[in-house]
Design an enzyme around this catalytic site. Structure first.
Site, PDB file in Angstrom:
ATOM      1  N   GLU B 203      14.190   0.726   4.833  1.00  0.00           N
ATOM      2  CA  GLU B 203      14.082  -0.426   3.960  1.00  0.00           C
ATOM      3  C   GLU B 203      15.689  -0.757   3.711  1.00  0.00           C
ATOM      4  O   GLU B 203      16.145  -1.607   2.739  1.00  0.00           O
ATOM      5  CB  GLU B 203      13.589  -0.399   2.635  1.00  0.00           C
ATOM      6  N   ASN B 287       9.330   0.768  10.669  1.00  0.00           N
ATOM      7  CA  ASN B 287       9.261  -0.797  10.756  1.00  0.00           C
ATOM      8  C   ASN B 287      10.895  -1.070  11.185  1.00  0.00           C
ATOM      9  O   ASN B 287      11.661  -0.272  10.695  1.00  0.00           O
ATOM     10  CB  ASN B 287       9.206  -1.335   9.411  1.00  0.00           C
ATOM     11  N   ASP B 329       6.275  -5.172   7.992  1.00  0.00           N
ATOM     12  CA  ASP B 329       6.450  -3.784   7.563  1.00  0.00           C
ATOM     13  C   ASP B 329       5.368  -2.852   8.036  1.00  0.00           C
ATOM     14  O   ASP B 329       5.011  -1.827   7.258  1.00  0.00           O
ATOM     15  CB  ASP B 329       6.678  -3.719   5.982  1.00  0.00           C
TER      16      ASP B 329
END
Lengths: 186, 602
Positions: B203, B287, B329
């Site tokens: 992230e 991801n 994701d």
């Protein structure tokens, strides 16, 4: 009738002056305001901490333009990545009443500039000083700690809750709580 | 005594078993654990996955469908940290090892003494600032034992080796930089003289990698990136992917917009498997970064897929991408359970992988061919997997468009199932999958890459899936590709599963129930309310007194539970990347915690 309308419009316009006031790049980009603030209500001696505020904070947080700019910059500098739209994530929530490092606009400016030890990055030298003030003013508006007319009236993206302007006025509880994980045993 | 009990159990199970269709066509046998994990049970639990095949199955059976109702607390222990406890309690010999979330304190407990008193604790004192770049609570997924040492990762991206007897630090190596958003949360895997670890931070625009360290001194042996040129990814002449879409030169560069692979994600933070016969290490890749797929046209190799690598050299052997040009994701970090099974009359070495995309994949682990992919979750955004090309089929109506809210996407960003591992019973041949039942609204927005801050570009809010419950515990028939039974839970299941030879399967819920269910019927046989929600991994062992014990950490948190562990404000539905929208009620049901519970029979 028409005169009355003009009169009331100009009264309204005057009243809104502070809200709409703009300064274009008030400070040189590299300068830094120096507010004298304390992080604790407790001080040596009975009189409370010695503090000195320039009044700049009030100018920012009562100004709709600054707050609206702050709302835009809050996204630009990825504040939402950690604090979401005030509900928090890896960073603590900003729309509640608990302020670990103080909830006045001067405290928030300092938090953004210096960073904090449990994961808040320091943005000094990365975000111009006046923009830090604008972001801090927007953060103050999340829990409605700014005047209602100055708070943003709408969201541009997915609706996470009522817009800042429609929230009830908030409280600020200084001190809050150190994130429990920071209380290291041993 | 034991023999008598066994005989009784056998008789009972014969009587209780439903009538078998004796004259029906002989069905092929259920999948089985590979020979390299089916040796005699030693009663220990030395790595979180239990074994290299990740089956999380113990041959102990003192606690069984008859006796489990008498389980009682043997002892408890506070980890001293009340954030999400995703770790697995280990037992080596007569010592139990418990690892806390950040600040990642390792405790050794003496099982030979009443109450299992602490032998020692080791505190690696990780940097507090690392908490600011941990996407989803400050969790850790467990320590690992090998070679007389306990190995584990710290949130500030160090790997440590600690003497398992004395608690003394043997070595400590820094592998990542928190200023680039790099952290570590995974349990390492040790194979002979190598420690395999990977980086977290999908992230934060981290460029993902996996690294092999010398178990003796922590020095790097090899390191493979999951984006970028073939040389960095360790793709060479021995790389033989099954599907054409994975063939070509430098796909880790050419399937991205210019230079986007440098912040492209593909981190390694999930479960590793190892096949000693093939000498292959299996790891997933996370991801792609950012979440917003419109920023990164292309298939974004080698993110959101599975690599098989030579364990000695790191050279890639095959790759399969579960989510090319990932839309939502869908990290591929979930457990890969290595099994042997008959497929179309042929014996195959397979891996079974319940993925975030919503399918249980059965993949030939020798070459990466997908044999089947069957849904185990309500689906709106994906329709299936094309077995000819291996490609995930998506629903165009649910694909992200910038600045438009797309509604009712199932599964959600954490997927049909996140990190919390399934268990495979060597006895029933079934897979027990703790998973979710959720949907979400998603708005793609343009993100801004600033190193050390999140790089996501999506606004999300999640909600319960069809039926209104958010968690499901499913017994899965791998051969048929369908569920046998499912237990619905109010909150998402964020705890792992444990299967035992007593035909009892264990898991925990976020509202704080530790449950034992019948492995064949799904009947809840025993449950116990602990002090906080459970997101940990249950383990079982034979104590020095010869009795069987079951251990679990309570302490809610993780991505799903951070509303409680991080005191998030439920008025903002997008908090915790949209999980808070679905989890508002959790605050009224449980509080923070961090307690080890160990159970035994009287």
């Amino acid at each position: 009738m028409r005169q009355l309308l003009i009169l009331s419009l100009s009264v309204l316009a005057l009243a809104a002056c502070e809200r709409e006031d703009r300064e274009y790049r008030a400070n040189p980009v590299t300068s830094e305001t120096e507010e004298k603030i304390a992080l604790s209500p407790l001080s040596a001696g009975p009189s409370g901490p010695t503090e000195q505020r320039s009044g700049l904070g009030q100018q920012y947080e009562e100004n709709a333009y600054h707050i609206a700019q702050g709302k835009r910059l809050y996204i630009w500098f990825n504040c939402n990545g950690c604090h979401a739209h005030g509900g928090g994530d890896s960073g603590p929530p900003l729309l509640d009443d608990r302020w670990i490092y103080g909830g006045q606009i001067e405290n928030i400016v300092q938090t953004i500039r210096e960073g904090r030890p449990n994961g808040m990055p320091s943005f000094r030298g990365k975000v111009p000083d006046d923009q830090i003030w604008q972001i801090a003013a927007y953060v103050r508006s999340m829990g409605r700690n700014v005047p209602k007319p100055a708070a943003p009236g709408r969201n541009d993206d997915m609706h996470p809750g009522p817009a800042e302007q429609r929230r009830p006025p908030g409280e600020v509880m200084d001190g809050g709580q150190i994130p429990p994980a920071a209380q290291m045993p041993q | 005594m034991g023999g008598a009990r066994l005989a009784l159990g056998l008789t009972l199970s014969l009587i209780l078993q439903p009538a078998l269709p004796i004259f029906a066509q002989p069905t092929p046998p259920q999948p089985a654990a590979p020979p390299f994990v089916t040796g005699p049970e030693d009663g220990q639990w030395v790595i979180p996955q239990k074994n290299f095949a990740n089956t999380r199955y113990s041959d102990l059976s003192e606690i069984n469908t008859e006796t489990v109702k008498n389980l009682q607390v043997a002892f408890t222990f506070s980890t001293g940290v009340n954030r999400g406890q995703e770790s697995a309690p280990l037992v080596v010999g007569s010592t139990m090892y418990v690892l806390s979330p950040y600040p990642n304190i390792l405790y050794a407990l003496d099982l030979t003494q009443p109450g299992a008193p602490m032998k020692w604790q080791y505190n690696p004192k990780p940097a507090a600032a690392a908490q600011g770049v941990a996407c989803c609570d400050v969790v850790n997924r467990g320590p690992t034992f090998a070679n007389g040492r306990i190995y584990f990762t710290t949130l500030d991206a160090h790997v440590v080796a600690v003497n398992a007897d004395t608690g003394e630090e043997v070595w400590k190596t820094k592998l990542g930089d928190i200023n680039r958003g790099e952290t570590m949360t995974m349990a390492p895997l040790i194979v002979r003289d190598k420690v395999f670890v990977g980086i977290s931070g999908g992230e934060y625009g981290v460029r993902g990698w996996i690294e092999a360290l010398n178990a003796e001194d922590g020095k790097s042996v090899w390191k493979a990136y999951n984006t970028g040129p073939d040389q960095d990814v360790k793709i060479g002449p021995t790389f033989k992917p099954f599907y054409d879409s994975d063939k070509g030169k430098d796909l880790g560069v050419t399937t991205w917009p210019a230079d986007a692979w440098q912040q492209g994600g593909g981190t390694v933070w999930g479960w590793l498997s190892y096949d000693p016969d093939l000498n292959l290490l299996y790891h997933g890749t996370g991801n792609p970064g950012p979440w917003n797929p419109n920023q990164r046209p292309g298939d974004n190799k080698w993110t959101a897929g599975i690599f098989a690598r030579d364990a000695d050299t790191g050279e890639a052997r095959w790759f399969y991408q579960t989510s090319p040009h990932d839309l939502h994701d869908w990290d591929n970090v979930n457990e890969m359970i290595l099994l042997d099974m008959e497929w179309d009359g042929q014996p195959r070495k397979v891996m079974v992988h319940p993925g975030r995309t919503g399918f249980v994949y059965v993949i030939d682990r020798t070459n990466g061919e997908v044999l089947s992919a069957k849904p185990f979750h309500a689906l709106t955004s994906v329709t299936g997997v094309d077995l000819k090309t291996g490609r995930l089929q998506t629903n165009p109506e649910k694909e992200p468009v910038n600045n438009r809210v797309i509604r009712d996407i199932c599964p959600t960003a954490p997927g049909a199932k996140d990190w919390n591992p399934s268990a495979f019973s060597h006895k029933t041949g079934l897979l027990y999958i703790p998973h979710m039942n959720m949907c979400m609204d998603w708005e793609s927005v343009e993100p801004n890459y600033i190193a050390g801050t999140p790089y996501i570009g999506a606004e999300v809010r999640m909600m319960p899936g069809p039926g209104g419950h958010m968690g499901e515990f499913t017994a899965w028939d791998i051969r048929e590709g369908k569920e046998l039974w499912t237990i619905n839970e109010r909150f998402p299941l964020w705890s792992g599963a444990l299967a035992t030879a007593g035909d009892v399967v264990f898991y925990g819920t976020m509202d704080g129930w530790f449950k034992a269910v019948h492995a064949r019927s799904g009947e809840v046989l025993w449950q116990f309310k602990v002090d906080s929600g459970i997101i940990g991994q249950p383990t079982t062992y034979r104590g020095p007194d010869g009795k069987q014990y079951v251990a679990i950490l309570s302490g809610v948190g993780g991505w799903a539970g951070s509303i409680v562990s991080a005191d998030l404000d439920p008025r903002d539905g997008t908090a915790a990347k949209g999980f808070v929208n679905a989890m508002r009620e959790l605050k009224n049901v449980t509080t923070k915690g961090g307690t080890l519970y160990v159970f035994k029979l009287p």
